[in-house]
Each structure stands twice: as structure tokens, then as C-alpha cells.
Write a protein that holds these residues in place. Structure first.
Motif, PDB file in Angstrom:
ATOM      1  N   LEU A 185       0.785  -1.260   0.008  1.00 52.76           N
ATOM      2  CA  LEU A 185      -0.128  -0.087   0.001  1.00 52.76           C
ATOM      3  C   LEU A 185       0.867   1.246   0.023  1.00 52.76           C
ATOM      4  CD1 LEU A 185      -2.694  -1.006   2.590  1.00 52.76           C
ATOM      5  CD2 LEU A 185      -2.427  -1.743   0.363  1.00 52.76           C
ATOM      6  N   VAL A 186       0.637   1.984  -1.171  1.00 52.05           N
ATOM      7  CA  VAL A 186       1.837   2.874  -1.321  1.00 52.05           C
ATOM      8  C   VAL A 186       1.170   4.380  -0.824  1.00 52.05           C
ATOM      9  CG1 VAL A 186       2.996   4.444  -2.935  1.00 52.05           C
ATOM     10  CG2 VAL A 186       2.737   1.960  -3.323  1.00 52.05           C
ATOM     11  N   ARG A 187       1.640   4.878   0.145  1.00 54.25           N
ATOM     12  CA  ARG A 187       1.248   6.237   0.590  1.00 54.25           C
ATOM     13  C   ARG A 187      -0.293   6.466   1.275  1.00 54.25           C
ATOM     14  NH1 ARG A 187       4.656   7.192  -3.236  1.00 54.25           N
ATOM     15  NH2 ARG A 187       2.822   7.809  -4.797  1.00 54.25           N
ATOM     16  N   PRO A 188      -0.633   5.203   1.771  1.00 53.16           N
ATOM     17  CA  PRO A 188      -2.429   5.238   2.151  1.00 53.16           C
ATOM     18  C   PRO A 188      -2.326   6.426   3.111  1.00 53.16           C
ATOM     19  CG  PRO A 188      -1.117   3.615   3.327  1.00 53.16           C
ATOM     20  CD  PRO A 188      -0.007   4.009   2.376  1.00 53.16           C
ATOM     21  N   GLN A 189      -3.843   6.849   2.802  1.00 54.92           N
ATOM     22  CA  GLN A 189      -3.831   8.162   3.761  1.00 54.92           C
ATOM     23  C   GLN A 189      -4.775   8.064   4.879  1.00 54.92           C
ATOM     24  OE1 GLN A 189      -5.968  10.139   0.182  1.00 54.92           O
ATOM     25  NE2 GLN A 189      -4.168  11.059  -0.291  1.00 54.92           N
ATOM     26  N   MET A 190      -5.510   7.026   4.995  1.00 56.91           N
ATOM     27  CA  MET A 190      -6.259   6.681   6.361  1.00 56.91           C
ATOM     28  C   MET A 190      -6.483   5.461   6.991  1.00 56.91           C
ATOM     29  SD  MET A 190      -9.781   8.293   4.900  1.00 56.91           S
ATOM     30  CE  MET A 190     -10.567   8.137   6.500  1.00 56.91           C
ATOM     31  N   GLY A 191      -6.171   5.409   8.204  1.00 55.23           N
ATOM     32  CA  GLY A 191      -6.003   4.157   8.952  1.00 55.23           C
ATOM     33  C   GLY A 191      -7.157   3.040   8.743  1.00 55.23           C
ATOM     34  N   PHE A 232     -17.083   5.751 -14.616  1.00 58.97           N
ATOM     35  CA  PHE A 232     -16.745   5.930 -12.898  1.00 58.97           C
ATOM     36  C   PHE A 232     -15.804   4.832 -12.824  1.00 58.97           C
ATOM     37  CE2 PHE A 232     -18.201   5.175  -8.603  1.00 58.97           C
ATOM     38  CZ  PHE A 232     -17.983   6.327  -8.020  1.00 58.97           C
ATOM     39  N   ALA A 233     -14.676   5.044 -13.027  1.00 58.84           N
ATOM     40  CA  ALA A 233     -13.704   4.068 -12.934  1.00 58.84           C
ATOM     41  C   ALA A 233     -12.940   3.920 -11.498  1.00 58.84           C
ATOM     42  CB  ALA A 233     -12.529   4.246 -13.970  1.00 58.84           C
ATOM     43  N   SER A 234     -13.388   4.880 -10.591  1.00 62.68           N
ATOM     44  CA  SER A 234     -12.925   4.775  -9.248  1.00 62.68           C
ATOM     45  C   SER A 234     -13.095   3.691  -8.373  1.00 62.68           C
ATOM     46  CB  SER A 234     -12.936   6.086  -8.651  1.00 62.68           C
ATOM     47  OG  SER A 234     -12.266   6.034  -7.427  1.00 62.68           O
ATOM     48  N   LEU A 235     -12.050   2.958  -8.037  1.00 63.74           N
ATOM     49  CA  LEU A 235     -12.216   1.822  -6.790  1.00 63.74           C
ATOM     50  C   LEU A 235     -11.604   2.355  -5.685  1.00 63.74           C
ATOM     51  CD1 LEU A 235     -11.288  -1.550  -8.883  1.00 63.74           C
ATOM     52  CD2 LEU A 235     -13.582  -0.571  -8.086  1.00 63.74           C
ATOM     53  N   ASN A 236     -12.014   2.104  -4.480  1.00 62.19           N
ATOM     54  CA  ASN A 236     -11.337   2.585  -3.189  1.00 62.19           C
ATOM     55  C   ASN A 236     -10.206   1.545  -2.917  1.00 62.19           C
ATOM     56  OD1 ASN A 236     -12.369   0.571  -1.377  1.00 62.19           O
ATOM     57  ND2 ASN A 236     -14.222   1.737  -0.905  1.00 62.19           N
ATOM     58  N   LEU A 237      -9.659   1.919  -2.140  1.00 63.32           N
ATOM     59  CA  LEU A 237      -8.280   1.119  -1.759  1.00 63.32           C
ATOM     60  C   LEU A 237      -8.920  -0.290  -1.339  1.00 63.32           C
ATOM     61  CD1 LEU A 237      -5.155   0.603  -1.342  1.00 63.32           C
ATOM     62  CD2 LEU A 237      -5.768   1.504   1.013  1.00 63.32           C
ATOM     63  N   ALA A 238      -9.758  -0.633  -0.355  1.00 58.83           N
ATOM     64  CA  ALA A 238     -10.007  -1.875  -0.003  1.00 58.83           C
ATOM     65  C   ALA A 238     -10.868  -2.742  -1.114  1.00 58.83           C
ATOM     66  CB  ALA A 238     -11.032  -1.725   1.171  1.00 58.83           C
ATOM     67  N   GLN A 239     -11.635  -1.895  -1.974  1.00 59.43           N
ATOM     68  CA  GLN A 239     -12.102  -2.860  -3.160  1.00 59.43           C
ATOM     69  C   GLN A 239     -11.075  -3.311  -4.093  1.00 59.43           C
ATOM     70  OE1 GLN A 239     -14.602   0.619  -4.577  1.00 59.43           O
ATOM     71  NE2 GLN A 239     -16.436  -0.285  -3.717  1.00 59.43           N
ATOM     72  N   LEU A 269       1.329  -3.234  -6.147  1.00 60.21           N
ATOM     73  CA  LEU A 269       1.278  -2.101  -5.698  1.00 60.21           C
ATOM     74  C   LEU A 269      -0.023  -1.490  -5.633  1.00 60.21           C
ATOM     75  CD1 LEU A 269       4.559  -0.413  -7.580  1.00 60.21           C
ATOM     76  CD2 LEU A 269       4.380  -1.193  -5.094  1.00 60.21           C
ATOM     77  N   PHE A 270      -0.587  -1.056  -4.628  1.00 58.60           N
ATOM     78  CA  PHE A 270      -1.860  -0.081  -4.646  1.00 58.60           C
ATOM     79  C   PHE A 270      -1.467   1.036  -4.109  1.00 58.60           C
ATOM     80  CE2 PHE A 270      -2.423  -4.731  -3.813  1.00 58.60           C
ATOM     81  CZ  PHE A 270      -3.717  -4.918  -4.351  1.00 58.60           C
ATOM     82  N   GLY A 271      -2.262   2.024  -5.002  1.00 59.05           N
ATOM     83  CA  GLY A 271      -1.903   3.708  -4.615  1.00 59.05           C
ATOM     84  C   GLY A 271      -2.805   4.201  -3.851  1.00 59.05           C
ATOM     85  N   PRO A 272      -2.320   5.658  -3.457  1.00 62.91           N
ATOM     86  CA  PRO A 272      -2.947   6.461  -2.407  1.00 62.91           C
ATOM     87  C   PRO A 272      -4.598   6.317  -2.660  1.00 62.91           C
ATOM     88  CG  PRO A 272      -1.103   7.476  -2.964  1.00 62.91           C
ATOM     89  CD  PRO A 272      -1.185   6.249  -3.913  1.00 62.91           C
ATOM     90  N   GLU A 273      -5.263   6.723  -1.844  1.00 63.10           N
ATOM     91  CA  GLU A 273      -7.134   6.682  -2.081  1.00 63.10           C
ATOM     92  C   GLU A 273      -7.188   7.842  -2.928  1.00 63.10           C
ATOM     93  OE1 GLU A 273      -6.555   5.331   2.465  1.00 63.10           O
ATOM     94  OE2 GLU A 273      -5.270   6.234   0.956  1.00 63.10           O
ATOM     95  N   ARG A 274      -6.619   9.084  -2.866  1.00 59.06           N
ATOM     96  CA  ARG A 274      -7.274  10.219  -3.619  1.00 59.06           C
ATOM     97  C   ARG A 274      -6.552   9.928  -5.030  1.00 59.06           C
ATOM     98  NH1 ARG A 274      -7.102  15.748  -0.458  1.00 59.06           N
ATOM     99  NH2 ARG A 274      -8.615  14.397   0.633  1.00 59.06           N
ATOM    100  N   ALA A 275      -5.535   9.750  -5.186  1.00 58.68           N
ATOM    101  CA  ALA A 275      -4.841  10.194  -6.551  1.00 58.68           C
ATOM    102  C   ALA A 275      -4.358   8.803  -7.261  1.00 58.68           C
ATOM    103  CB  ALA A 275      -3.810  11.134  -6.632  1.00 58.68           C
ATOM    104  N   GLY A 276      -4.321   7.702  -6.494  1.00 57.79           N
ATOM    105  CA  GLY A 276      -3.788   6.623  -6.929  1.00 57.79           C
ATOM    106  C   GLY A 276      -1.980   6.597  -7.067  1.00 57.79           C
ATOM    107  N   LEU A 277      -1.462   5.438  -7.902  1.00 57.87           N
ATOM    108  CA  LEU A 277      -0.082   5.619  -7.838  1.00 57.87           C
ATOM    109  C   LEU A 277       0.289   6.867  -8.872  1.00 57.87           C
ATOM    110  CD1 LEU A 277       0.251   1.678  -8.451  1.00 57.87           C
ATOM    111  CD2 LEU A 277       0.877   3.063  -6.425  1.00 57.87           C
ATOM    112  N   GLU A 278       1.566   7.020  -8.757  1.00 56.38           N
ATOM    113  CA  GLU A 278       2.116   8.372  -9.425  1.00 56.38           C
ATOM    114  C   GLU A 278       3.120   7.371 -10.709  1.00 56.38           C
ATOM    115  OE1 GLU A 278       4.517  10.784  -7.113  1.00 56.38           O
ATOM    116  OE2 GLU A 278       2.551  11.571  -6.251  1.00 56.38           O
TER     117      GLU A 278
END
Length: 247
Positions: free
Chosen positions: A10-16, A143-150, A115-124
Motif C-alpha cells: 500500500l503506497v502512501r495510504p492516507q487513512m488508517g 466511473f472507474a474509481s475503486l477505493n483501496l479496500a475494493q 502496488l496499490f496507490g493512495p486513495e485520492r490520486a492513485g499511484l504516480e
């Protein structure tokens, strides 16, 4: 055996809470190797523990790293999950195909990272450049956005449902002696250093993009340890000949 499964990074995850939910998703499918790159709210995180709800042992065993390169250093093959099209040229796989490939590699004792990217913007792009292949989910393009856990859940599901059957060409690939990511990283640094010395990265405003594209190129190759050693040797020999000509 935990060494016969991929590491979910999990790369730079934002929330516990999202880290805890990812841990639950992993354990649902028997995955326990979590790695965290520079979590925004620090580590350990009590909100992650509360959300994990029974999957605390995944969090207990999670490794923490300062950067993506460090988290991938011991991996022989790395996938990057992203829903967006990128300028970086890489093999693109569905989660099903990617986890089929991962199983083949793990069955031969190779180390795999996802690798899984940050919730807001994904991997750089700098993260993705270090991966060998991209995992792309065929979601609704509007609507391509999946949240981290999904995303973790979907990838873990595909890992779990793979059978013991392994595609022959993947076994053949796994039987080679691939270079771990740390060795590819060192080769990239060596190559970049030599090009820097020769003024290749010009003009200055394009230098960073040129370096990312070069790193992407190295990770795209299925390089063996012998390949890496040969290229290091070639670079050193070029420098020796150049020095001799000057003398």
C-alpha cells in the motif's frame, strides 16, 4: 506458506481505516503479507486496528518502508494497479491474468509484489515505472474509481480462486533466474549516472520525465541476473575505453 504468496504493498495510504479494511480483504482470501509505504497518518495506527476487525495479525506483520523502491527491493516481479491510462508502456493484465501469472511465479519461489496507490490520486508515474506490469480492472469508464479496500479485495479474490494449474509459458518464465528489483534499481542508477555525466538529460525541464521513462523501460524487461551483470560490465568497459582514449 506466506512466502508463496504476493506481498500487497500500500503506497502512501492516507487513512488508517482504509489500511484496516485492506487487511480484512486480504485475510478473507488467505493473504497476510502487507507492506506500507510512508502511511500519511503514521504507523502503528489504532484506527487501522479497529477497522481490521479480526485481521489484526495482517497489521501486526506489516512492514513499513520510506519509499516504493525500498518496498519492492526484494521482489522479482511487481504489478501496479491503476484504473487510468498512462503514458508508460507496459504489459496490461486483468486481475485474473495477473494473479495467474503471480501464482506461477510464487510456485517457483519467486517473490511478487502488488502496488496499490493512495486513495485520492492513485499511484504516480514514478511508482508505476518500477513495476513490470499493470493490473487494470475493466470497470465502467464513466466511473472507474475503486477505493483501496475494493481494489485489494478484487485482487485477493482472483488470487484465491486460481487453481493449481499453471500456464506452461509462465512456468517457463519462472524457471529463469530473474533479477530482483533491487538489482534492476542499481542498474538503472548506474545507467542514469553515466548518462548524467555525458549530459544526456537535456534540456533541464525534461530531465525528470526522461529519467522516469528510462526506469519504466528497465522494469518492462524480463531481466535475469546475468542480463544485469552483463550490462553493468558493458557500462564499465565503455568508461574504461573512454578514459584510455583521453589518456
Amino acid at each position: 506458506m506466506t512466502d508463496r504468496q504476493p506481498a500487497f504493498i500500500l503506497v502512501r495510504p492516507q487513512m488508517g481505516e482504509n489500511i484496516g479494511a485492506a487487511a480484512r480483504a486480504m485475510l478473507n482470501f488467505g493473504l497476510t503479507r502487507m507492506r506500507l509505504v510512508d502511511p500519511r497518518d503514521g504507523w502503528p495506527n489504532q484506527r487501522a486496528v479497529a477497522t481490521a476487525s479480526g485481521a489484526g495479525r495482517v497489521l501486526d506483520g506489516a512492514g513499513t518502508y520510506d519509499d516504493t523502491a525500498g518496498a519492492c527491493a526484494d521482489c522479482d516481479y511487481v504489478f501496479a494497479t491503476t484504473a487510468r491510462s498512462r503514458d508508460l508502456t507496459k504489459p496490461v493484465m486483468t486481475p485474473e491474468r495477473a494473479m495467474e501469472h503471480a501464482r506461477a511465479l510464487c510456485a517457483q519461489g519467486r517473490k511478487v509484489g502488488v502496488l496499490f496507490g493512495p486513495e485520492r490520486a492513485g499511484l504516480e508515474n514514478d511508482d508505476i515505472a518500477r513495476a513490470n506490469a499493470i493490473i487494470s480492472v475493466p470497470v465502467n469508464p464513466d466511473f472507474a474509481s475503486l477505493n483501496l479496500a475494493q481494489c485489494v479485495l478484487l485482487t485477493g479474490y482472483e488470487w484465491r480462486r486460481q487453481t493449481a494449474e499453471i500456464v506452461p509459458e509462465l512456468v517457463h518464465l519462472a524457471k529463469t533466474d530473474p533479477a530482483p528489483q533491487i538489482e534492476v534499481e542499481k542498474l538503472a542508477e548506474h545507467f542514469e549516472q553515466r548518462l548524467e555525466e555525458e549530459g544526456f538529460f537535456f534540456p533541464d525541464h525534461k530531465a525528470e520525465g526522461m529519467k522516469i521513462n528510462l526506469r519504466n523501460m528497465w522494469s518492462r524487461f524480463a531481466m535475469t541476473r546475468a542480463d544485469v551483470q552483463m550490462l553493468h560490465g558493458a557500462l564499465r568497459q565503455l568508461v574504461r575505453w573512454k578514459t584510455r582514449d583521453r589518456d
